[in-house]
Design a protein around this motif. Structure first.
Motif, PDB file in Angstrom:
ATOM      1  N   ALA A  92       1.626  14.189 -15.559  1.00 14.33           N
ATOM      2  CA  ALA A  92       2.861  14.798 -14.849  1.00 14.33           C
ATOM      3  C   ALA A  92       2.064  15.437 -13.399  1.00 14.33           C
ATOM      4  N   VAL A  93       0.637  15.889 -13.380  1.00 12.38           N
ATOM      5  CA  VAL A  93      -0.016  16.309 -12.252  1.00 12.38           C
ATOM      6  C   VAL A  93      -0.179  15.241 -11.275  1.00 12.38           C
ATOM      7  N   GLN A  94      -0.670  14.024 -11.908  1.00  8.33           N
ATOM      8  CA  GLN A  94      -0.617  12.784 -11.031  1.00  8.33           C
ATOM      9  C   GLN A  94       0.439  12.430 -10.300  1.00  8.33           C
ATOM     10  N   ILE A  95       1.739  12.471 -11.007  1.00 10.27           N
ATOM     11  CA  ILE A  95       2.989  12.094 -10.434  1.00 10.27           C
ATOM     12  C   ILE A  95       3.326  13.020  -9.504  1.00 10.27           C
ATOM     13  N   ALA A  96       2.914  14.038  -9.735  1.00 11.86           N
ATOM     14  CA  ALA A  96       3.542  15.308  -8.599  1.00 11.86           C
ATOM     15  C   ALA A  96       2.522  14.972  -7.189  1.00 11.86           C
ATOM     16  N   CYS A  97       1.313  14.464  -7.448  1.00 18.67           N
ATOM     17  CA  CYS A  97       0.380  14.170  -6.319  1.00 18.67           C
ATOM     18  C   CYS A  97       0.703  13.211  -5.659  1.00 18.67           C
ATOM     19  N   SER A  98       0.968  12.046  -6.205  1.00 18.30           N
ATOM     20  CA  SER A  98       1.370  10.656  -5.738  1.00 18.30           C
ATOM     21  C   SER A  98       2.633  10.795  -4.982  1.00 18.30           C
ATOM     22  N   LEU A 149       1.247  12.917  -1.525  1.00 20.97           N
ATOM     23  CA  LEU A 149       0.961  11.940  -0.562  1.00 20.97           C
ATOM     24  C   LEU A 149       2.172  11.492   0.133  1.00 20.97           C
ATOM     25  N   GLN A 150       3.180  11.504  -0.168  1.00 22.44           N
ATOM     26  CA  GLN A 150       4.341  10.889   0.506  1.00 22.44           C
ATOM     27  C   GLN A 150       4.691  11.944   1.636  1.00 22.44           C
ATOM     28  N   ALA A 151       4.507  13.358   1.225  1.00 20.07           N
ATOM     29  CA  ALA A 151       4.636  14.273   2.289  1.00 20.07           C
ATOM     30  C   ALA A 151       3.657  14.026   3.308  1.00 20.07           C
ATOM     31  N   TRP A 152       2.257  13.900   3.231  1.00 24.12           N
ATOM     32  CA  TRP A 152       1.339  13.712   4.061  1.00 24.12           C
ATOM     33  C   TRP A 152       1.671  12.172   5.027  1.00 24.12           C
ATOM     34  N   LEU A 153       2.310  11.317   4.435  1.00 29.66           N
ATOM     35  CA  LEU A 153       2.689   9.946   4.979  1.00 29.66           C
ATOM     36  C   LEU A 153       3.926  10.128   5.992  1.00 29.66           C
ATOM     37  N   SER A 154       4.573  10.956   5.521  1.00 31.69           N
ATOM     38  CA  SER A 154       5.837  11.399   6.526  1.00 31.69           C
ATOM     39  C   SER A 154       5.421  12.235   7.680  1.00 31.69           C
ATOM     40  N   ALA A 155       4.273  13.201   7.424  1.00 36.59           N
ATOM     41  CA  ALA A 155       3.930  13.765   8.571  1.00 36.59           C
ATOM     42  C   ALA A 155       3.249  12.743   9.827  1.00 36.59           C
ATOM     43  N   CYS A 156       2.602  11.710   9.185  1.00 34.49           N
ATOM     44  CA  CYS A 156       1.815  10.571   9.940  1.00 34.49           C
ATOM     45  C   CYS A 156       2.871   9.715  10.699  1.00 34.49           C
ATOM     46  N   GLU A 157       4.424  10.142  10.141  1.00 29.17           N
ATOM     47  CA  GLU A 157       5.380   9.182  10.630  1.00 29.17           C
ATOM     48  C   GLU A 157       5.439   7.999  10.042  1.00 29.17           C
ATOM     49  N   GLY A 158       5.059   7.788   8.758  1.00 26.30           N
ATOM     50  CA  GLY A 158       4.751   6.447   8.066  1.00 26.30           C
ATOM     51  C   GLY A 158       3.524   5.607   8.272  1.00 26.30           C
ATOM     52  N   ASN A 159       2.833   5.981   9.408  1.00 29.47           N
ATOM     53  CA  ASN A 159       1.516   5.319  10.030  1.00 29.47           C
ATOM     54  C   ASN A 159       0.404   5.374   8.910  1.00 29.47           C
ATOM     55  N   VAL A 160       0.028   4.480   8.109  1.00 36.37           N
ATOM     56  CA  VAL A 160      -0.866   4.859   7.071  1.00 36.37           C
ATOM     57  C   VAL A 160      -2.025   4.606   7.604  1.00 36.37           C
ATOM     58  N   LEU A 161      -2.569   3.691   8.799  1.00 35.49           N
ATOM     59  CA  LEU A 161      -3.620   3.999   9.358  1.00 35.49           C
ATOM     60  C   LEU A 161      -3.946   5.433   9.938  1.00 35.49           C
ATOM     61  N   GLU A 162      -3.097   6.047  10.590  1.00 37.22           N
ATOM     62  CA  GLU A 162      -3.097   7.495  10.905  1.00 37.22           C
ATOM     63  C   GLU A 162      -3.335   8.499   9.771  1.00 37.22           C
ATOM     64  N   LEU A 163      -2.911   8.136   8.587  1.00 37.79           N
ATOM     65  CA  LEU A 163      -3.189   8.839   7.589  1.00 37.79           C
ATOM     66  C   LEU A 163      -4.756   8.599   6.941  1.00 37.79           C
ATOM     67  N   LEU A 164      -5.216   7.573   7.097  1.00 38.47           N
ATOM     68  CA  LEU A 164      -6.548   7.215   6.799  1.00 38.47           C
ATOM     69  C   LEU A 164      -7.392   7.768   7.833  1.00 38.47           C
TER      70      LEU A 164
END
Length: 1096
Positions: free
Chosen positions: A269-275, A279-294
């Motif tokens: 359950a913790v793994q699902i909450a993190c992923s 992780l999706q909230a951070w990707l949204s903060a980067c406007e869906g740009n995976v390279l910017e997230l990296l």
């Protein structure tokens, strides 16, 4: 009539789903009745749900209706008041804008705060619940008086220390809107942090997480909850961080730590909450740009965790979508050099690897993202040139990381065609030979070479040639023959004369051509060609000659690179024999590296020697002294590597590999490499020496402990090796101590070493207060002991042999020793759990209960003998306490009989009051079990007699016992029992000590399994100094609110309560007291749970 109507409203609200009409009726009743009369009836009705603690739906609806009705009445009244004033005045002064709160709301708050400390938990719970809903329903922008604010704060903080967890939960919810996120010194935020860190109830900690306002002050406390012991709290922590804390507010280290802990958590359950949330909230903060997230995760220093994150993102998206969106590659499936960064190379490599792992269904998509092998080798070669020409260190590190990712792509390619293999082999050989390629790229290059050279021997020969080219590269040098001055002058004269003749002949040739005398022109051209050749030969003779020679390089960088290649070769391939090529490398590269001045070079050489010894057992004795010397006398880095190498050798080959060359008898006695511990139980002086080096003991005591009797079955060399390895358990360096503890644990667990003394040493090390901050050591030993003890019964026997010596060492420790601070009762309880046969793996799986407990039986006999032998010893009380907690076999009649006899002997010699009570408790338990056995035996005898009698009657006496014979047998057995008891009672005190062999009477117990230790049984003792140190901080240690029955925890609870009381008193002392009612009271705004200015 009105009172009855109000009562009807309260009755109807219990079943109604929509309270809108009831609220209107409530307002109508309020307007029709005088306030005091209404309050009297209202108060009488609201008291009924206050006495119900259960979460009944009717009660919950009633409380919800009360909150909605009162707050709605307040909001309607304030709106009407504002409209009436606006009609009178167009402009309202600020002082006149603040009006007093509604009298019904003020009266209700006053009543609730008066009864908040009621004796019944139901009243306290409902008070906090109603306060929470009232404050929540006031809406955005609501304000309350300062006097009410401070009274609410004071009462609800007091409820934070309530003994009922549900009350504390709603007290936390009630204080949510009273906190000020912008104030770093907000007392409610401080109270939340204390509660979130120290409350024993997981639900309270979880609710605090959802209520606390994120700020720079509370951020660290929120991040700490990802390590909570309860998975529900950890899951809520990741959810709160994803929803409330922006990505920019976290630094690189915090982001990586969050992903690492969340994606590797043991709870799904913790793994699902993190992923799915973080992780999706951070990707949204980067406007869906995976390279910017990296780029915000720093892929260069966190490769593993970024790989996990990308794998999750890839799984959430389809492969077709991923390939379609990957628009950075050109028509050759390559990324332009200008666009190739660390992030893009890392993403490219992971995408290729992910598609490759999906199988043959996506071959077309794989070809779209994976380039041609020959073109890709040329592509990589261009980056190697850039790296060789680059002088900026940061840029070189980036290029090195990019090359690592590109080399990983090579391992995924197909090498079925010859052109691809040759191009790749040429590229890899050239990269290894280059000086600009450091040791960091060597593992990646060798992994590619392993794909090209599938034959092991071919790969070894290729690596040997490459190492020869690296160590002795081919260099072109100038050589010139010695010509004296006269010879050089003559050569110069000849060249000058030839040059003059050439000039004349060229002039004649031009004249002939003008005259069209082609015959003479051809002759002159031939002469010119001949003279040109003579001049060239003379000039070549005078010039210096170039020659290719091999020059050996002895710098530390080159040697380290060669040794790194050898180590990676031995680790990555399955080498079964030490081939001539490897032997040549060992003599020319590895052994000379041991005497190098650089510690890194010596470390690589030690590692290579250990790997070679793992290949060929016969060379261990040739290099053992070198490894042991490096483990004892070199730098910290080399010591750690040498120590790991020796442990690996013992673990793989056993102690029989350390055979003495001059004795053949020792080779026969070292069977299976097991260390046999044969020291008798009474030898306590040597066991006391097995303590920490920090306790004032030298490492030589370990060697003394492992001599003579311990070495039966060992060779002399094997005994010395184990003595040296065990001496590192007392090393001052935590790294070496952890390596030794982990290595010894593996040897004991695998059966390579069998020693109760080593177990005792590890137990004392685990409980030693000086290592309580070494989490790696505590984690390693904490996993080892249950796994070792519950795996088989023979391991429990070893722990049984270490039982008394370990406790005796603690009891006899000097006052200056840190072992003196250990609670020996906790150690004894933990050892009893480890030796309990019920925790064995197979016994836990069996459906029938296991009654045999041989280890506890033997411990009971040994402790009884100790008490009878030394009744006046200060350890007698501990032995008796252990006896009262042992689970002896209830069906072992002979054991119970002996223990009962020894109890009588102990009763004659034990005189201390507390010891007598403990002895009486143990004796009562034994006699109860003895009586149960007697009853069972009597019932069995009667059943046998009845069966025999019925058989005799039925069969007419043929083949059966007669009644007289049965009675004779019973009487004979009773006489024997009486005689045995009489003998045991008539024995003198000196001879009444029943000595039982440690191995005698052991029953065959099923092979065990790993079981969780019983909570509280193996709890480590925290010394007073450590507890005082932890109590100085309100965020580090302790239990916050709930008073427990144990007096041991009461002090911590009281200290926590004092912390909150001081916190409350400090905040109240800074604010002037609100005495009486003033015409105009200051207003306090109700805040949201999120600070709008907190953006990181």
């Amino acid at each position: 009539m009105a009172a009855r109507d109000l009562k009807d409203v309260f009755i109807e609200c219990q079943d109604s789903q929509n309270h809108h009409q009831l609220i209107k009726a409530f307002h109508k009743i309020y307007d029709q009745m005088p306030f005091e009369e209404f309050w009297t009836q209202f108060l009488k009705l609201i008291k009924h749900p206050f006495v119900v603690y259960a979460r009944e739906p009717a009660v919950e609806k009633t409380v919800e209706f009360i909150a909605k009705a009162v707050t709605d009445l307040t909001l309607v009244h304030s709106k009407q008041l504002k409209l009436s004033k606006q009609k009178k005045k167009d402009v309202i002064d600020e002082d006149e804008e603040d009006e007093d709160m509604h009298p019904l709301l003020m009266r209700l708050f006053s009543f609730l705060l008066d009864v908040h400390s009621a004796k019944e938990r139901a009243v306290r719970f409902r008070v906090c619940q109603l306060v929470t809903q009232l404050l929540h329903n006031l809406g955005e922008g609501a304000q309350i008086d300062d006097a009410l604010y401070y009274r609410l704060y004071q009462c609800m903080v007091e409820r934070l220390r309530d003994k009922c967890p549900l009350v504390r939960v709603h007290a936390v919810l009630a204080l949510t809107r009273l906190q000020d996120p912008a104030d770093e010194n907000c007392p409610i935020t401080k109270a939340y942090i204390i509660l979130m860190t120290r409350d024993p109830n997981a639900e309270v900690r979880r609710i605090v997480l959802t209520c606390i306002a994120p700020s720079t002050f509370s951020l660290s406390a929120i991040l700490e909850r990802i390590h909570d012991v309860k998975d529900t709290v950890r899951r809520t922590a990741f959810t709160v961080i994803a929803e409330k804390i922006p990505l920019k507010a976290l630094n690189f280290e915090q982001r990586i730590q969050l992903l690492q802990d969340g994606l590797s958590d043991r709870s799904e359950a913790v793994q699902i909450a993190c992923s799915s949330k973080l992780l999706q909230a951070w990707l949204s903060a980067c406007e869906g740009n995976v390279l910017e997230l990296l780029s915000r995760l720093d892929v260069e220093s966190s490769v593993k965790i970024c790989e996990k994150a990308l794998c999750i993102l890839f799984k959430n998206s389809g492969i077709l979508n991923l390939v379609q969106k990957f628009d950075m590659i050109n028509e050759r499936a390559l990324i332009d050099e200008a666009n190739l960064t660390c992030e893009s190379a890392f993403y490219w490599r992971n995408l290729v690897q992910f598609i490759h792992g999906e199988g043959h269904d996506y071959v077309e998509q794989f070809d779209q993202v994976c380039p041609n092998c020959v073109e890709f080798c040329a592509y990589i070669k261009s980056f190697t040139k850039l790296m060789a020409d680059c002088s900026d260190m940061e840029r070189r590190i980036e290029l090195e990381f990019i090359l690592q990712q590109l080399l990983h792509i090579i391992t995924l390619m197909d090498f079925s065609d010859e052109a691809s293999r040759k191009a790749t082999e040429k590229l890899l050989h050239g990269m290894l030979v280059l000086d600009s390629i450091g040791p960091a790229l060597v593992p990646h290059i060798l992994s590619c070479m392993k794909k090209v050279h599938t034959d092991t021997e071919d790969l070894i020969n290729c690596i040997a040639e490459t190492i020869s080219d690296i160590r002795e590269p081919i260099t072109t040098v100038e050589t010139q023959e010695s010509l004296n001055a006269d010879a050089q002058r003559n050569v110069d004269k000849k060249i000058a004369s030839i040059r003059v003749k050439l000039h004349q002949l060229r002039e004649e040739l031009s004249d002939c051509i003008e005259k069209q005398d082609f015959e003479n022109a051809a002759r002159l051209k031939a002469d010119i060609y001949q003279l040109d050749g003579e001049r060239s030969s003379l000039m070549e003779a005078s010039k210096p000659k170039l020659e290719e020679v091999r020059i050996q390089k002895n710098d530390s960088v080159t040697i380290l690179k060669c040794l790194t290649i050898i180590c990676e070769l031995l680790m990555n391939i399955n080498v079964k024999t030490l081939s001539p090529s490897l032997q040549a490398l060992m003599e020319s590269q590895i052994l000379p590296g041991m005497v190098n001045e650089e510690s890194e070079v010596r470390n690589a050489a030690v590692k290579a020697i250990g790997l070679c010894c793992l290949i060929k057992k016969d060379i261990i004795m040739h290099h053992l002294a070198l490894l042991l010397q490096a483990a004892q006398m070199d730098t910290q880095l080399v010591k750690a590597t040498a120590l790991k190498s020796v442990f690996d050798l013992v673990h793989v080959f056993g102690l029989d590999a350390f055979s003495d060359e001059d004795t053949s008898v020792s080779k026969e006695t070292s069977i299976n490499g097991e260390v046999k511990d044969h020291e008798e139980l009474d030898n306590t002086e040597e066991q006391q020496n097995v303590t920490m080096n920090s306790a004032g003991e030298d490492a030589d005591t370990t060697k003394e402990n492992l001599n003579e009797n311990d070495r039966k079955g060992w060779t002399e060399t094997a005994g010395k090796v184990i003595a040296i390895l065990s001496s590192f358990l007392d090393n001052e360096s935590s790294e070496l101590r952890n390596i030794a503890a982990e290595g010894m644990s593996k040897l004991l667990l695998s059966g390579r070493v069998v020693s109760s003394k080593l177990l005792s040493h590890l137990l004392l090390l685990w409980y030693n207060p000086l290592v309580e901050d070494d989490e790696a050591l505590l984690q390693c030993l904490g996993v080892f002991f249950p796994l070792y003890a519950f795996s088989c019964s023979s391991n429990q026997q070893q722990i049984e042999e270490a039982f008394i010596p370990t406790l005796r060492t603690l009891l006899h420790a000097p006052s200056t020793s840190p072992l003196r601070e250990i609670n020996e009762v906790n150690v004894a309880t933990f050892l009893m759990e480890l030796t309990d046969a019920q925790h064995l793996i197979d016994n836990q799986k069996s459906k029938t209960p296991v009654l045999e407990n041989p280890c506890h039986d033997n411990i009971a006999v040994k402790l009884c003998n100790e008490i009878i032998s030394h009744p006046d010893s200060f350890s007698t009380k501990l032995w008796l306490r252990v006896l009262s907690q042992l689970s002896v076999s209830p069906e072992n009649a002979s054991l119970l009989k002996d223990l009962c006899a020894m109890c009588e002997d102990m009763a004659m010699v034990v005189t201390e009051k507390q010891c007598v009570k403990l002895l009486q408790k143990f004796r009562d338990t034994l006699y109860a079990q003895w009586d149960a056995i007697k009853k069972v035996s009597q019932m069995t005898d009667k059943a046998v007699i009845n069966d025999k009698h019925s058989c005799a009657v039925t069969d007419g006496g043929d083949g059966g016992f007669s009644q007289a014979s049965v009675e004779q047998i019973i009487s004979h057995s009773e006489n024997e029992a009486d005689e045995n008891v009489a003998e045991s009672k008539t024995l003198p005190a000196s001879s009444s000590v029943v000595k039982r062999n440690a191995t005698a009477g052991r029953k065959a117990v099923k092979t065990p399994a790993v079981s969780k230790p019983v909570p509280g049984k193996g709890t480590k003792y925290l010394p007073e100094s450590a507890s005082r140190m932890h109590d100085t901080s309100a965020l580090n240690y302790g239990v916050f609110a709930t008073p427990l029955k144990s007096s041991r925890i009461t002090a911590n609870i009281e200290d926590t309560r004092v912390d909150l009381e001081n916190l409350m008193s400090e905040s109240l002392s800074k604010t002037p007291a609100m005495l009486g009612k003033t015409p105009k009271t200051p207003r306090r705004p109700l805040h949201n749970s999120q600070d709008p200015t907190f953006k990181g």
